[in-house]
Design a protein around this motif. Structure first.
Motif, PDB file in Angstrom:
ATOM      1  N   ARG A  64       0.825  -1.220   0.000  1.00 25.06           N
ATOM      2  CA  ARG A  64       0.000   0.000   0.000  1.00 25.06           C
ATOM      3  C   ARG A  64       0.853   1.261   0.000  1.00 25.06           C
ATOM      4  O   ARG A  64       0.415   2.333   0.415  1.00 25.06           O
ATOM      5  CB  ARG A  64      -0.961   0.002   1.198  1.00 25.06           C
ATOM      6  CG  ARG A  64      -2.330   0.561   0.845  1.00 25.06           C
ATOM      7  CD  ARG A  64      -3.324   0.465   1.973  1.00 25.06           C
ATOM      8  NE  ARG A  64      -4.684   0.598   1.452  1.00 25.06           N
ATOM      9  CZ  ARG A  64      -5.784   0.497   2.178  1.00 25.06           C
ATOM     10  NH1 ARG A  64      -5.701   0.236   3.453  1.00 25.06           N
ATOM     11  NH2 ARG A  64      -6.964   0.644   1.631  1.00 25.06           N
ATOM     12  N   ARG A  65       2.100   1.118  -0.451  1.00 23.93           N
ATOM     13  CA  ARG A  65       2.990   2.276  -0.540  1.00 23.93           C
ATOM     14  C   ARG A  65       3.145   2.688  -2.007  1.00 23.93           C
ATOM     15  O   ARG A  65       2.398   2.233  -2.861  1.00 23.93           O
ATOM     16  CB  ARG A  65       4.337   1.950   0.097  1.00 23.93           C
ATOM     17  CG  ARG A  65       4.238   1.656   1.587  1.00 23.93           C
ATOM     18  CD  ARG A  65       5.618   1.542   2.216  1.00 23.93           C
ATOM     19  NE  ARG A  65       5.566   1.011   3.575  1.00 23.93           N
ATOM     20  CZ  ARG A  65       5.294   1.727   4.662  1.00 23.93           C
ATOM     21  NH1 ARG A  65       5.005   3.008   4.568  1.00 23.93           N
ATOM     22  NH2 ARG A  65       5.292   1.161   5.854  1.00 23.93           N
ATOM     23  N   ALA A  66       4.113   3.547  -2.274  1.00 26.64           N
ATOM     24  CA  ALA A  66       4.347   4.038  -3.637  1.00 26.64           C
ATOM     25  C   ALA A  66       4.545   2.872  -4.602  1.00 26.64           C
ATOM     26  O   ALA A  66       5.092   1.822  -4.227  1.00 26.64           O
ATOM     27  CB  ALA A  66       5.575   4.948  -3.658  1.00 26.64           C
ATOM     28  N   LEU A  67       4.102   3.044  -5.834  1.00 21.14           N
ATOM     29  CA  LEU A  67       4.327   2.004  -6.847  1.00 21.14           C
ATOM     30  C   LEU A  67       5.823   1.783  -7.018  1.00 21.14           C
ATOM     31  O   LEU A  67       6.600   2.739  -7.058  1.00 21.14           O
ATOM     32  CB  LEU A  67       3.731   2.426  -8.191  1.00 21.14           C
ATOM     33  CG  LEU A  67       2.221   2.293  -8.365  1.00 21.14           C
ATOM     34  CD1 LEU A  67       1.842   2.616  -9.806  1.00 21.14           C
ATOM     35  CD2 LEU A  67       1.714   0.899  -7.997  1.00 21.14           C
TER      36      LEU A  67
ATOM     37  N   GLY B 134       6.838  -2.309  -3.677  1.00 16.65           N
ATOM     38  CA  GLY B 134       6.370  -3.612  -3.192  1.00 16.65           C
ATOM     39  C   GLY B 134       6.604  -4.670  -4.254  1.00 16.65           C
ATOM     40  O   GLY B 134       7.460  -4.517  -5.121  1.00 16.65           O
ATOM     41  N   SER B 135       5.787  -5.740  -4.215  1.00 22.54           N
ATOM     42  CA  SER B 135       5.995  -6.858  -5.145  1.00 22.54           C
ATOM     43  C   SER B 135       4.840  -6.985  -6.150  1.00 22.54           C
ATOM     44  O   SER B 135       4.637  -8.041  -6.730  1.00 22.54           O
ATOM     45  CB  SER B 135       6.165  -8.158  -4.358  1.00 22.54           C
ATOM     46  OG  SER B 135       5.066  -8.323  -3.481  1.00 22.54           O
ATOM     47  N   LEU B 136       4.073  -5.918  -6.325  1.00 17.32           N
ATOM     48  CA  LEU B 136       2.955  -5.933  -7.265  1.00 17.32           C
ATOM     49  C   LEU B 136       3.456  -6.071  -8.702  1.00 17.32           C
ATOM     50  O   LEU B 136       4.422  -5.401  -9.094  1.00 17.32           O
ATOM     51  CB  LEU B 136       2.175  -4.618  -7.133  1.00 17.32           C
ATOM     52  CG  LEU B 136       0.971  -4.456  -8.055  1.00 17.32           C
ATOM     53  CD1 LEU B 136      -0.233  -5.164  -7.468  1.00 17.32           C
ATOM     54  CD2 LEU B 136       0.653  -2.984  -8.256  1.00 17.32           C
ATOM     55  N   ASP B 137       2.773  -6.903  -9.485  1.00 15.81           N
ATOM     56  CA  ASP B 137       3.113  -7.044 -10.905  1.00 15.81           C
ATOM     57  C   ASP B 137       2.297  -6.021 -11.707  1.00 15.81           C
ATOM     58  O   ASP B 137       1.250  -6.327 -12.251  1.00 15.81           O
ATOM     59  CB  ASP B 137       2.806  -8.482 -11.348  1.00 15.81           C
ATOM     60  CG  ASP B 137       3.089  -8.702 -12.829  1.00 15.81           C
ATOM     61  OD1 ASP B 137       3.637  -7.795 -13.488  1.00 15.81           O
ATOM     62  OD2 ASP B 137       2.751  -9.800 -13.314  1.00 15.81           O
ATOM     63  N   ILE B 138       2.804  -4.795 -11.768  1.00 20.38           N
ATOM     64  CA  ILE B 138       2.063  -3.710 -12.424  1.00 20.38           C
ATOM     65  C   ILE B 138       1.985  -3.908 -13.940  1.00 20.38           C
ATOM     66  O   ILE B 138       1.021  -3.484 -14.583  1.00 20.38           O
ATOM     67  CB  ILE B 138       2.635  -2.316 -12.042  1.00 20.38           C
ATOM     68  CG1 ILE B 138       1.683  -1.177 -12.445  1.00 20.38           C
ATOM     69  CG2 ILE B 138       4.006  -2.081 -12.653  1.00 20.38           C
ATOM     70  CD1 ILE B 138       0.417  -1.082 -11.639  1.00 20.38           C
TER      71      ILE B 138
END
Length: 324
Positions: free
Chosen positions: A250-253, A256-260
């Motif tokens: 839930r921090r800046a893009l 984290g480990s999100l696959d944007i």
């Protein structure tokens, strides 16, 4: 042992299979209809996480990194509270910005699903103030949460029905003002019902009104509720009108480990870059109930950094994805 290892190496994890399928479809789209990738996604920023700072300061920060859109905090908690439409438009014009939509705020005090009728009335009154305001500032959607945020425990088994019935009372206003009601699924840690795109679709079908036909996705909540971000976006399809962005923590893009990249591909696959459909950054930081952030004084330097990082990373990844 060695042979055994070799045979296992190439089986993808389940989510990777889904990623690969989306990549394949995206590459086909790029080959067959490259013109569909020409227009970039419309990037906006949800400003309620900025807390008690002036709209002027928020717009200065956002336009400073090239943002054209802002998602306004739906802060009309009472007749005397919240942004004035004329003042808001004056600030937006100064910074050459437009409103993507308004982030409707629903707590136990104005809960569409409450078992206390006066709280449902408060939700109705809130929407009566907020829908015309959204139209007055040129917003395309208003985010609606079927049950209070920060109340994960259900009152009883009738929440869904009460919420549907209450929202119907004001549904005509969405049509009259040409504002789309965007139903937001939220993770089970924060709300007692409507956790997934499939849930939101059921709710919309139950409301059964032309004014209530859109979905607001949120990547942070989708990581909890959906089996895969990309397929959930494809499933929302035409109904998706706004997507809140934050990384897995839930921090800046990019933090984290999100696959944007897969998210961006899925958005292009549903034609999300066409028309008035937005991706709005909303990195609120970890923690169960982010509503506390909105009534505090923010740290300006932190926010500047948060915005710059997120916008830069999103545009960079979008560029890489589209260029292939």
């Amino acid at each position: 042992g060695g042979d055994m290892l070799m045979s296992c190496v190439y089986k993808k994890q389940n989510f990777e299979e889904k990623n690969a399928l989306i990549l394949k479809k995206f590459n086909e789209l790029r080959d067959k209809a490259p013109e569909k990738l020409k227009e970039p996604l419309k990037l906006s920023w949800s400003n309620w996480g900025f807390g008690m700072e002036s709209l002027e300061d928020s717009c200065a920060r956002l336009s400073g990194v090239g943002l054209k859109y802002i998602e306004l905090h739906g802060n009309h908690y009472g007749p005397d509270l919240g942004y004035g439409a004329e003042d808001t438009m004056a600030v937006l014009r100064r910074y050459d910005m437009k409103v993507s939509g308004v982030c409707g705020m629903f707590s136990a005090h104005n809960d569409l699903s409450s078992n206390a009728p006066h709280q449902r009335q408060a939700a109705v009154d809130y929407l009566r103030r907020t829908i015309p305001f959204t139209a007055a500032v040129g917003g395309h959607y208003l985010l609606v949460v079927p049950g209070a945020v920060g109340r994960p425990v259900a009152y009883d088994a009738n929440e869904f029905d009460r919420s549907v019935e209450t929202l119907r009372i004001v549904a005509d206003l969405f049509v009259q003002h040409s504002v789309r009601a965007a139903i937001e699924p939220i993770r089970a840690d924060e709300v007692s019902f409507i956790h997934t795109v499939a849930d939101a679709k059921k709710y919309i079908a139950a409301v059964n009104h032309p004014g209530v036909s859109s979905i607001n996705g949120d990547l942070y909540h989708m990581q909890s509720g959906e089996s895969h971000l990309g397929t959930a976006i494809l499933d929302a399809g035409e109904m998706l009108v706004n997507l809140h962005l934050a990384d897995s923590n839930r921090r800046a893009l990019g933090e984290g480990s999100l696959d944007i990249d897969t998210v961006i591909r899925a958005l292009y696959l549903i034609g999300y870059n066409q028309g008035n459909r937005f991706v709005s950054a909303e990195p609120l930081g970890p923690g169960g109930d982010p509503y506390v952030a909105m009534n505090g004084k923010p740290d300006k330097k932190d926010l500047d950094e948060l915005v710059k990082k997120t916008v830069t990373y999103f545009r960079e990844r979008e560029n890489i994805v589209v260029q292939g």
